[in-house]
Design a protein around this motif. Structure first.
Motif, mmCIF file in Angstrom:
data_model
loop_
_atom_site.group_PDB
_atom_site.id
_atom_site.type_symbol
_atom_site.label_atom_id
_atom_site.label_comp_id
_atom_site.label_asym_id
_atom_site.label_seq_id
_atom_site.Cartn_x
_atom_site.Cartn_y
_atom_site.Cartn_z
ATOM 1 N N GLU A 258 0.845 -1.175 0.000
ATOM 2 C CA GLU A 258 0.000 0.000 0.000
ATOM 3 C C GLU A 258 0.894 1.243 0.000
ATOM 4 O O GLU A 258 1.791 1.362 0.826
ATOM 5 C CB GLU A 258 -0.857 -0.021 1.265
ATOM 6 N N GLN A 259 0.648 2.136 -0.940
ATOM 7 C CA GLN A 259 1.449 3.358 -0.974
ATOM 8 C C GLN A 259 0.549 4.556 -0.742
ATOM 9 O O GLN A 259 -0.545 4.611 -1.255
ATOM 10 C CB GLN A 259 2.134 3.500 -2.336
ATOM 11 N N LYS A 260 1.072 5.482 0.013
ATOM 12 C CA LYS A 260 0.247 6.648 0.302
ATOM 13 C C LYS A 260 0.644 7.851 -0.531
ATOM 14 O O LYS A 260 0.405 8.983 -0.156
ATOM 15 C CB LYS A 260 0.300 6.969 1.794
ATOM 16 N N ALA A 261 1.209 7.605 -1.670
ATOM 17 C CA ALA A 261 1.563 8.718 -2.544
ATOM 18 C C ALA A 261 0.333 9.185 -3.312
ATOM 19 O O ALA A 261 -0.633 8.446 -3.476
ATOM 20 C CB ALA A 261 2.637 8.274 -3.525
ATOM 21 N N HIS A 262 0.385 10.436 -3.783
ATOM 22 C CA HIS A 262 -0.715 10.979 -4.583
ATOM 23 C C HIS A 262 -0.832 10.212 -5.896
ATOM 24 O O HIS A 262 -1.917 9.933 -6.390
ATOM 25 C CB HIS A 262 -0.448 12.463 -4.844
ATOM 26 N N GLU A 263 0.329 9.860 -6.463
ATOM 27 C CA GLU A 263 0.347 9.105 -7.719
ATOM 28 C C GLU A 263 1.581 8.205 -7.705
ATOM 29 O O GLU A 263 2.643 8.625 -7.266
ATOM 30 C CB GLU A 263 0.424 10.092 -8.893
ATOM 31 N N THR A 264 1.438 6.994 -8.197
ATOM 32 C CA THR A 264 2.587 6.092 -8.279
ATOM 33 C C THR A 264 2.720 5.571 -9.698
ATOM 34 O O THR A 264 1.734 5.114 -10.279
ATOM 35 C CB THR A 264 2.406 4.886 -7.326
ATOM 36 N N ILE A 265 3.928 5.664 -10.263
ATOM 37 C CA ILE A 265 4.179 5.043 -11.563
ATOM 38 C C ILE A 265 5.263 3.992 -11.385
ATOM 39 O O ILE A 265 6.320 4.254 -10.810
ATOM 40 C CB ILE A 265 4.596 6.079 -12.627
ATOM 41 N N THR A 266 4.989 2.798 -11.871
ATOM 42 C CA THR A 266 5.962 1.709 -11.811
ATOM 43 C C THR A 266 6.558 1.535 -13.203
ATOM 44 O O THR A 266 5.824 1.389 -14.178
ATOM 45 C CB THR A 266 5.260 0.412 -11.354
ATOM 46 N N LEU A 267 7.894 1.587 -13.305
ATOM 47 C CA LEU A 267 8.528 1.550 -14.628
ATOM 48 C C LEU A 267 8.434 0.175 -15.271
ATOM 49 O O LEU A 267 8.265 0.049 -16.477
ATOM 50 C CB LEU A 267 9.988 1.989 -14.521
ATOM 51 N N SER A 268 8.590 -0.874 -14.475
ATOM 52 C CA SER A 268 8.438 -2.221 -15.015
ATOM 53 C C SER A 268 7.994 -3.153 -13.905
ATOM 54 O O SER A 268 8.786 -3.475 -13.017
ATOM 55 C CB SER A 268 9.758 -2.711 -15.611
ATOM 56 N N ALA A 269 6.746 -3.580 -13.967
ATOM 57 C CA ALA A 269 6.207 -4.434 -12.909
ATOM 58 C C ALA A 269 7.100 -5.659 -12.710
ATOM 59 O O ALA A 269 7.354 -6.101 -11.598
ATOM 60 C CB ALA A 269 4.790 -4.862 -13.263
ATOM 61 N N ALA A 270 7.627 -6.187 -13.816
ATOM 62 C CA ALA A 270 8.440 -7.394 -13.749
ATOM 63 C C ALA A 270 9.903 -7.103 -13.411
ATOM 64 O O ALA A 270 10.706 -8.013 -13.279
ATOM 65 C CB ALA A 270 8.364 -8.125 -15.085
ATOM 66 N N GLY A 271 10.255 -5.816 -13.292
ATOM 67 C CA GLY A 271 11.637 -5.475 -12.981
ATOM 68 C C GLY A 271 12.579 -5.646 -14.161
ATOM 69 O O GLY A 271 13.742 -6.005 -14.003
ATOM 70 N N ASP A 272 12.072 -5.372 -15.367
ATOM 71 C CA ASP A 272 12.897 -5.497 -16.572
ATOM 72 C C ASP A 272 13.533 -4.143 -16.913
ATOM 73 O O ASP A 272 12.832 -3.148 -17.108
ATOM 74 C CB ASP A 272 12.002 -5.978 -17.729
ATOM 75 N N LEU A 273 14.856 -4.116 -16.992
ATOM 76 C CA LEU A 273 15.559 -2.832 -17.156
ATOM 77 C C LEU A 273 15.253 -2.170 -18.503
ATOM 78 O O LEU A 273 15.146 -0.954 -18.607
ATOM 79 C CB LEU A 273 17.066 -3.030 -16.997
ATOM 80 N N LYS A 274 15.135 -2.983 -19.536
ATOM 81 C CA LYS A 274 14.842 -2.438 -20.863
ATOM 82 C C LYS A 274 13.479 -1.756 -20.885
ATOM 83 O O LYS A 274 13.313 -0.658 -21.421
ATOM 84 C CB LYS A 274 14.867 -3.572 -21.893
#
Ligand code: TXA
Ligand code: MG
Length: 318
Positions: A258-274
């Motif tokens: 759970e995150q209490k940020a106003h907005e959260t963006i995840t760059l890669s759900a799977a943790g893929d650098l590319k």
């Protein structure tokens, strides 16, 4: 009607008339002009509000065009061109005499690459000249990975953004030069150090954050959102610390908490650098448009493209 269009012939027409056109590449969109038109090159600097000492990159459609730009090609440069072009590798070479000082910032070297994007290549093949193009963002701002980013930045000052979809690499090319037979890396980018070293052996890295850089893409403050950004190994702690503020969170991978940020963006759900690299700039553009007080960015693992992404985030935080 906006300025975004897929009409390559319109781009050819404008470029032939000494105008500036935004073009897609696999890394980021560029602001392009004929390398033989000082008038058009001057417009690039004006539109970007870029200092004249900061040189541009020449884009060619194949290594066969290299003799137009440079006649002194080190052996290692030939190896790298063969291996990585078209692709996100820019090489600094001794410039030919007829290459404008305006383009090279007065240096006797010139930066060149073959972009790996079908529309950029088709455009280059339709022109009688290579294209000088820096990234299509105002000086110091976030580079554009989508045509709409360019339109938002420059809608009143350019006539055309050539549509090429979302840039599949998403961060700028890696820049290398050659000093006494050695390959020197000046800017971390979409081609990882690991990939380069696998092809050519150990390279030296001069990617310092400085006020007076070799490659001004190396200026300590660069690639910046307007919103204050901090880069951290412990975003949960930072989030707690800034709980009274309107915070945007830029995470590398899915943490399923759970995150209490106003907005959260995840760059890669799977943790893929590319994947993370390809999404970095659009995530920053988006967070920067939300009127946040702070962006908290999670530091990535410092290998492969993680290293290039961290480099951009450090500069954004500076
Ligand atoms: O991926 C990319 O490289 C994108 C796309 C459009 O190709 N272009 C790009 O251009 O990132 P720009 O202008 O934002 O960055 C070019 C970098 C600058 O840091 C500049 O200082 C460096 O290349 N550069 C150009 N010519 C140079 C030279 N002769 N010596 C050292 N650095 C040079
Ligand atoms: Mg740039």
């Amino acid at each position: 009607m906006g300025i975004i269009s897929s009409d390559i012939s319109k781009a050819v027409e404008l470029l032939n008339a000494n105008e500036v056109v935004a073009i897609p590449t696999e890394t980021v969109y560029g602001l392009a002009a004929s390398i033989y038109s000082e008038e058009a090159i001057r417009k690039i600097f004006e539109i970007k509000q870029r200092p004249l000492f900061n040189p541009l990159i020449v884009h060619i459609h194949s290594p066969e065009q290299l003799p137009l730009i440079s006649t002194e090609i080190p052996e290692k440069a030939k190896v790298l061109a063969k291996k990585f072009w078209p692709g996100p590798l820019t090489m600094i070479l001794k410039k030919k005499e007829n290459i404008s000082d305006l383009l090279t910032g007065g240096k006797d070297t010139v930066a060149v690459r073959v972009p790996d994007h079908p529309i950029a290549l088709e455009l280059l093949r339709s022109l009688a000249f290579p294209l000088a193009a820096p990234s299509a963002n105002p000086f110091n701002r976030i580079s554009p990975s989508k045509s709409v980013h360019v339109q938002e930045y420059f809608k009143d000052s350019i006539q055309l953004v050539l549509e090429g979809g979302e840039c599949k690499r998403g961060i700028e090319s890696t820049i290398v030069g050659f000093e006494n037979e050695k390959v020197i890396l000046y800017r971390l980018g979409s081609l990882s150090v690991e990939e380069l070293e696998a092809a050519i052996g150990k390279i030296e890295i001069k990617n310092k954050k400085t006020e007076n850089p070799q490659a001004p893409g190396m200026l300590a403050k660069h690639y910046s959102p307007r919103t204050k950004l901090i880069l951290t190994n412990n975003w949960k702690e930072s989030l707690k610390e800034h709980s009274h503020q309107k915070v945007g969170l830029l995470l590398f991978k899915d943490h399923a908490q759970e995150q209490k940020a106003h907005e959260t963006i995840t760059l890669s759900a799977a943790g893929d650098l590319k994947e993370a690299a390809s999404k970095l700039y659009s995530a920053l553009h988006e967070l920067d448009s939300l009127d946040l007080e702070l962006i908290i960015a999670e530091r990535l693992p410092d290998n492969d493209l993680g290293r290039s992404i961290n480099d951009r985030l450090e500069r954004a935080a500076s």
